[in-house]
Design a protein around this motif. Sequence first.
Motif, PDB file in Angstrom:
ATOM      1  N   PRO A 229      32.400  43.408  29.429  1.00  0.00           N
ATOM      2  CA  PRO A 229      31.259  45.373  28.915  1.00  0.00           C
ATOM      3  C   PRO A 229      31.308  45.977  30.614  1.00  0.00           C
ATOM      4  N   LYS A 230      32.314  47.017  30.011  1.00  0.00           N
ATOM      5  CA  LYS A 230      32.905  48.584  30.613  1.00  0.00           C
ATOM      6  C   LYS A 230      31.691  48.640  32.437  1.00  0.00           C
ATOM      7  N   ASP A 231      30.439  48.492  32.281  1.00  0.00           N
ATOM      8  CA  ASP A 231      29.870  48.844  33.343  1.00  0.00           C
ATOM      9  C   ASP A 231      29.845  48.090  34.437  1.00  0.00           C
ATOM     10  N   ASN A 232      30.247  45.954  34.078  1.00  0.00           N
ATOM     11  CA  ASN A 232      30.710  45.675  34.587  1.00  0.00           C
ATOM     12  C   ASN A 232      32.301  44.840  35.551  1.00  0.00           C
ATOM     13  N   ALA A 233      32.910  46.034  33.780  1.00  0.00           N
ATOM     14  CA  ALA A 233      34.278  46.420  34.955  1.00  0.00           C
ATOM     15  C   ALA A 233      34.642  46.878  35.518  1.00  0.00           C
ATOM     16  N   LEU A 268      51.195  37.867  42.586  1.00  0.00           N
ATOM     17  CA  LEU A 268      52.014  36.731  42.841  1.00  0.00           C
ATOM     18  C   LEU A 268      52.246  36.253  44.308  1.00  0.00           C
ATOM     19  N   ALA A 269      52.877  35.083  44.132  1.00  0.00           N
ATOM     20  CA  ALA A 269      53.148  33.984  45.522  1.00  0.00           C
ATOM     21  C   ALA A 269      54.503  33.076  45.858  1.00  0.00           C
ATOM     22  N   MET A 270      54.682  32.544  46.788  1.00  0.00           N
ATOM     23  CA  MET A 270      55.505  31.657  46.611  1.00  0.00           C
ATOM     24  C   MET A 270      55.304  30.055  46.338  1.00  0.00           C
ATOM     25  N   GLU A 271      54.214  30.443  46.022  1.00  0.00           N
ATOM     26  CA  GLU A 271      53.447  28.704  46.229  1.00  0.00           C
ATOM     27  C   GLU A 271      52.392  28.989  45.318  1.00  0.00           C
ATOM     28  N   SER A 272      51.870  27.753  44.433  1.00  0.00           N
ATOM     29  CA  SER A 272      50.423  27.897  44.022  1.00  0.00           C
ATOM     30  C   SER A 272      49.709  27.640  44.679  1.00  0.00           C
ATOM     31  N   ALA A 273      49.617  27.486  45.731  1.00  0.00           N
ATOM     32  CA  ALA A 273      47.909  27.377  46.723  1.00  0.00           C
ATOM     33  C   ALA A 273      47.432  28.946  46.334  1.00  0.00           C
ATOM     34  N   PRO A 274      47.942  29.595  46.637  1.00  0.00           N
ATOM     35  CA  PRO A 274      47.178  30.962  47.618  1.00  0.00           C
ATOM     36  C   PRO A 274      47.327  31.920  45.685  1.00  0.00           C
ATOM     37  N   VAL A 275      47.905  31.589  45.033  1.00  0.00           N
ATOM     38  CA  VAL A 275      47.451  31.991  43.797  1.00  0.00           C
ATOM     39  C   VAL A 275      46.406  31.562  43.106  1.00  0.00           C
ATOM     40  N   MET A 276      45.498  30.620  43.471  1.00  0.00           N
ATOM     41  CA  MET A 276      44.701  29.324  42.822  1.00  0.00           C
ATOM     42  C   MET A 276      44.118  30.332  43.551  1.00  0.00           C
ATOM     43  N   GLU A 277      43.713  30.182  44.902  1.00  0.00           N
ATOM     44  CA  GLU A 277      43.020  30.541  45.545  1.00  0.00           C
ATOM     45  C   GLU A 277      42.578  32.148  45.772  1.00  0.00           C
ATOM     46  N   THR A 278      43.539  32.844  45.231  1.00  0.00           N
ATOM     47  CA  THR A 278      42.629  34.712  45.169  1.00  0.00           C
ATOM     48  C   THR A 278      42.214  34.864  43.738  1.00  0.00           C
ATOM     49  N   ILE A 279      42.875  33.626  42.464  1.00  0.00           N
ATOM     50  CA  ILE A 279      41.908  33.407  41.402  1.00  0.00           C
ATOM     51  C   ILE A 279      41.039  33.560  41.763  1.00  0.00           C
ATOM     52  N   SER A 284      34.929  34.465  41.463  1.00  0.00           N
ATOM     53  CA  SER A 284      34.270  34.114  41.813  1.00  0.00           C
ATOM     54  C   SER A 284      33.311  36.107  42.133  1.00  0.00           C
ATOM     55  N   GLU A 285      33.945  36.688  42.322  1.00  0.00           N
ATOM     56  CA  GLU A 285      33.602  38.707  42.394  1.00  0.00           C
ATOM     57  C   GLU A 285      32.846  38.733  40.305  1.00  0.00           C
ATOM     58  N   VAL A 286      33.912  38.049  39.971  1.00  0.00           N
ATOM     59  CA  VAL A 286      33.124  38.662  38.206  1.00  0.00           C
ATOM     60  C   VAL A 286      32.291  37.616  37.736  1.00  0.00           C
ATOM     61  N   ARG A 287      31.684  36.417  38.289  1.00  0.00           N
ATOM     62  CA  ARG A 287      30.397  35.322  38.076  1.00  0.00           C
ATOM     63  C   ARG A 287      29.325  35.957  38.730  1.00  0.00           C
ATOM     64  N   GLN A 288      29.737  36.179  40.267  1.00  0.00           N
ATOM     65  CA  GLN A 288      28.347  36.858  40.580  1.00  0.00           C
ATOM     66  C   GLN A 288      28.219  38.263  39.995  1.00  0.00           C
ATOM     67  N   VAL A 289      29.693  39.383  39.602  1.00  0.00           N
ATOM     68  CA  VAL A 289      28.595  40.929  38.763  1.00  0.00           C
ATOM     69  C   VAL A 289      28.013  40.819  37.555  1.00  0.00           C
ATOM     70  N   VAL A 290      28.879  39.295  36.990  1.00  0.00           N
ATOM     71  CA  VAL A 290      28.497  39.481  35.493  1.00  0.00           C
ATOM     72  C   VAL A 290      26.816  38.509  35.640  1.00  0.00           C
ATOM     73  N   PRO A 293      25.502  34.192  40.095  1.00  0.00           N
ATOM     74  CA  PRO A 293      26.148  33.023  40.923  1.00  0.00           C
ATOM     75  C   PRO A 293      27.615  33.022  41.820  1.00  0.00           C
ATOM     76  N   ARG A 294      27.581  32.585  42.522  1.00  0.00           N
ATOM     77  CA  ARG A 294      29.196  32.663  43.447  1.00  0.00           C
ATOM     78  C   ARG A 294      29.719  31.729  42.582  1.00  0.00           C
ATOM     79  N   VAL A 295      30.537  31.625  41.916  1.00  0.00           N
ATOM     80  CA  VAL A 295      31.711  30.041  42.525  1.00  0.00           C
ATOM     81  C   VAL A 295      31.657  28.906  43.179  1.00  0.00           C
TER      82      VAL A 295
END
Length: 302
Positions: A229-233, A268-279, A284-290, A293-295
């Motif tokens: 929903p727009k308020d969350n976004a 975007l990153a050079m390796e998968s680990a920083p991409v996965m951590e950033t995602i 976690s931010e999305v979950r807390q808003v919606v 609880p956090r991830v």
Amino acid sequence: MLGDARELSAYQDEPPQLPSGSFGKNAYLRLGFEPGPHRTLLRTLHRRAPLIVQQALYWDEEMPGLPCVSIISNAGGILQGDRNIIEIDLQAGAQAHVTTQSATRIHEMDANYASQTQLLTLGPGSYLEYIPRPIIPHKNSRFIQTTKIEVDPSATLIYSEIMMPGRKYYRDGEIFEYELFSSTVTAQRPSGQSLFTEKFVIRPKLDKLHALGAMGDFHVFGNVVVITPKDNADRLFEANTPVFDRENGIAHGVSRLPHDAGLVFKVLAMESAPVMETIRQFWSEVRQVVVGPRVPDNFLWA
């Protein structure tokens, strides 16, 4: 039909081993979630090898009523001629987390292509985290994926794709040596109202992936679609600032989807680990808003 996509026109020959879509090459998985008295239940489970789900587990300490489901392939990856279908359905008020047991490996091909269709349906007030692990396209592989989403205006979906450049550390390295990767995500309301379509077609042998505006100097691409929903976004959009950190080799930012459908977050990153951590941080931010609880912290062995 996926096979009619223009980018597949050069890959219509049949594999010499088994015909495309034949027995063992037409995996099917259907997951249906319904709210129970104390937690959401995996009420429907239909599976056809090589796609397998064993059961729902409740290991998320922050959301103990959240069923966590891992999709397993006993084929060791995706092969030429494979035609996979995954359906995930959430009834009103249901919540679920779906991931894959390991990275999706798209094996080397010399004929035809492989495809996967994903159908996601979210009822009123439902909440789905569909966070597969990275996709690794091997040399000369051809793969097309279509994700079709039907989502109620009060529901929330977090869907991610992480695209590796290939088997980066295999032998001398396979970096952008696959032939084709195509991904299309479309979303609509139950009324049939179209929300958006996002499609990217990657052809490393034809496209200049290292150009500015494409991959540039990066190797790994993460894409997260959040329909909410727009308020969350609005809250999430205001809380996120674009980042371009050349020293640490990472860039990410968030944009709005059409029709107030939600957000798209790209990394975007050079390796998968920083991409996965950033995602994971954004998820976690999305979950807390919606839902509040956090991830939880990542497992040490993950």
